[in-house]
Design an enzyme around this catalytic site. Sequence first.
Site, mmCIF file in Angstrom:
data_model
loop_
_atom_site.group_PDB
_atom_site.id
_atom_site.type_symbol
_atom_site.label_atom_id
_atom_site.label_comp_id
_atom_site.label_asym_id
_atom_site.label_seq_id
_atom_site.Cartn_x
_atom_site.Cartn_y
_atom_site.Cartn_z
ATOM 1 N N TYR A 157 0.748 -1.071 0.096
ATOM 2 C CA TYR A 157 -0.018 0.003 0.018
ATOM 3 C C TYR A 157 0.860 1.296 0.254
ATOM 4 C CZ TYR A 157 -2.946 3.853 2.039
ATOM 5 O OH TYR A 157 -3.417 5.137 2.174
HETATM 6 N N1 LIG Z 1 -8.522 7.410 6.274
HETATM 7 C C1 LIG Z 1 -7.206 7.238 6.660
HETATM 8 O O1 LIG Z 1 -6.882 7.242 7.872
HETATM 9 C C2 LIG Z 1 -6.188 7.415 5.534
HETATM 10 C C3 LIG Z 1 -4.862 7.618 5.812
HETATM 11 C C4 LIG Z 1 -3.996 7.482 4.803
HETATM 12 C C5 LIG Z 1 -4.253 7.821 3.523
HETATM 13 N N2 LIG Z 1 -5.536 7.992 3.225
HETATM 14 C C6 LIG Z 1 -5.755 7.990 1.801
HETATM 15 O O2 LIG Z 1 -6.951 8.995 1.586
HETATM 16 C C7 LIG Z 1 -7.728 8.470 0.534
HETATM 17 C C8 LIG Z 1 -9.282 8.483 1.021
HETATM 18 O O3 LIG Z 1 -9.299 7.557 1.936
HETATM 19 P P1 LIG Z 1 -10.403 6.883 2.824
HETATM 20 O O4 LIG Z 1 -10.319 6.736 4.201
HETATM 21 O O5 LIG Z 1 -11.766 8.059 2.460
HETATM 22 O O6 LIG Z 1 -10.911 5.704 2.134
HETATM 23 P P2 LIG Z 1 -12.338 5.111 1.466
HETATM 24 O O7 LIG Z 1 -11.999 3.619 1.085
HETATM 25 O O8 LIG Z 1 -13.342 5.283 2.347
HETATM 26 O O9 LIG Z 1 -12.494 5.961 0.016
HETATM 27 C C9 LIG Z 1 -12.041 5.867 -1.144
HETATM 28 C C10 LIG Z 1 -13.126 5.763 -2.021
HETATM 29 O O10 LIG Z 1 -12.414 5.557 -3.316
HETATM 30 C C11 LIG Z 1 -13.248 4.713 -4.324
HETATM 31 N N3 LIG Z 1 -12.491 4.084 -4.961
HETATM 32 C C12 LIG Z 1 -11.496 2.952 -4.925
HETATM 33 N N4 LIG Z 1 -11.068 2.701 -6.035
HETATM 34 C C13 LIG Z 1 -11.713 3.216 -6.990
HETATM 35 C C14 LIG Z 1 -11.758 3.299 -8.586
HETATM 36 N N5 LIG Z 1 -10.866 2.570 -8.822
HETATM 37 N N6 LIG Z 1 -12.516 4.011 -9.230
HETATM 38 C C15 LIG Z 1 -13.454 4.941 -8.586
HETATM 39 N N7 LIG Z 1 -13.480 4.965 -7.157
HETATM 40 C C16 LIG Z 1 -12.585 4.303 -6.521
HETATM 41 C C17 LIG Z 1 -13.907 3.767 -3.040
HETATM 42 O O11 LIG Z 1 -15.256 3.344 -3.535
HETATM 43 C C18 LIG Z 1 -14.166 4.701 -1.904
HETATM 44 O O12 LIG Z 1 -15.406 5.015 -1.773
HETATM 45 C C19 LIG Z 1 -7.312 7.397 0.002
HETATM 46 O O13 LIG Z 1 -6.304 7.718 -1.040
HETATM 47 C C20 LIG Z 1 -6.301 6.573 0.932
HETATM 48 O O14 LIG Z 1 -5.179 5.854 0.501
HETATM 49 C C21 LIG Z 1 -6.507 7.571 3.983
#
Ligand SMILES: NC(=O)c1ccc[n+]([C@@H]2O[C@H](COP(=O)([O-])OP(=O)(O)OC[C@H]3O[C@@H](n4cnc5c(N)ncnc54)[C@H](O)[C@@H]3O)[C@@H](O)[C@H]2O)c1
Length: 341
Positions: A157
């Site tokens: 990841y």
């Molecule tokens: N939540 C955290 O603590 C955290 C920490 C570090 C990084 N991030 C990053 O922040 C971003 C948002 O994270 P989150 O916690 O909201 O996650 P999440 O999984 O709730 O949101 C990601 C969204 O992207 C959509 N998605 C995934 N692949 C896709 C594709 N190929 N086409 C269209 N849609 C797609 C999913 O359906 C989901 O709704 C991500 O990039 C994640 O890696 C989050």
Amino acid sequence: MKVLVTGAAGFIGYHVAKRLLERGDEVVGIDNVNDYYDPEIKEARLRLLDEASRKTNAGYHFIRGNLADKSVVDACFADHAFDRVIHLAAQAGVRYSLENPHAYVESNIIAYTNMLEACRNSAVAHLTYASTSSVYGANTDMPFSEHRPADHPLQFYAATKRANELMAHSYSQLFGLPTTGLRFFTVYGPWGRPDMALFLFTKNILAGEPIKLFNNGNHTRDFTYVDDIAEGVIRASDSPATGNAAWDSSRPDPATSSAPWRIFNIGNNNPVKLTAYVEALENALGRKAIVELLPLQPGDVPDTFADTSALEQAVGYRPTTTVTEGVGRFVEWYKAYFARA
Ligand SMILES: NC(=O)c1ccc[n+]([C@@H]2O[C@H](COP(=O)([O-])OP(=O)(O)OC[C@H]3O[C@@H](n4cnc5c(N)ncnc54)[C@H](O)[C@@H]3O)[C@@H](O)[C@H]2O)c1
């Protein structure tokens, strides 16, 4: 301002899109609403975005589609001219990347490439995208600073997210595309992800089942409340990256470049022990957890701590929510959500 928010049905994307709508921006959301976790929570977030757009009369349009499909991305950019792109869609989750690396290649590498190409071809003025504190991997020099190298990821990841930062650099360098990568530090709050600790702990404590504390509960995390994150994301997006005139190729600063490219930590700058986080949750729930202490898991980073001075200096980012307040708000939301469901 017309803004594309990818991952709008996701945890952070929903909060960012809602905030943009509330301030009157025109928002296009895109998400494939996949089933990595219960899609019903994503549908519920989308219903709230519909409602928010009706309340403010801000233009809002949602596209259900997979960003790994180039034709979906191209059609989206053909139909709309964006002033800003905030790319939050991704395959998130550290542990799942040990089981299903291909999901990360599809959503974090192929989809990301499609986004870079589309932004380049439509001369988007600023692409802001999600990276992660996980890129610090084996680094133990605290607090984590963007100005030090982050090249030893502990899981796939993190490797895909670090790759995103480097891929962005090549586009900023070659095509002058302004890009900002934001390294999020453990985001939590209402509408949080069901695969993350706070949600899992709450569910188990309410059910009288044990919660698993890895690394014997000795983790520390720079837990960051989602409203603080959404505010920081929008502030960063509002301020397009520019080249750093002082960037010195003989002593390259890993956070900036002569190209319009930059990386920021976006955390709370206040790490909290996992056991203290659980205590805040127990207090908010009025119940004690049954704790199962387990060893460190493969791929886990023991501690995270963000130096957020660069983002503060650049855009005035200042997180204000304590873990006690934030966990309390999460519990209120969790109870209300499951009372309705
Ligand atoms: N939540 C955290 O603590 C955290 C920490 C570090 C990084 N991030 C990053 O922040 C971003 C948002 O994270 P989150 O916690 O909201 O996650 P999440 O999984 O709730 O949101 C990601 C969204 O992207 C959509 N998605 C995934 N692949 C896709 C594709 N190929 N086409 C269209 N849609 C797609 C999913 O359906 C989901 O709704 C991500 O990039 C994640 O890696 C989050």
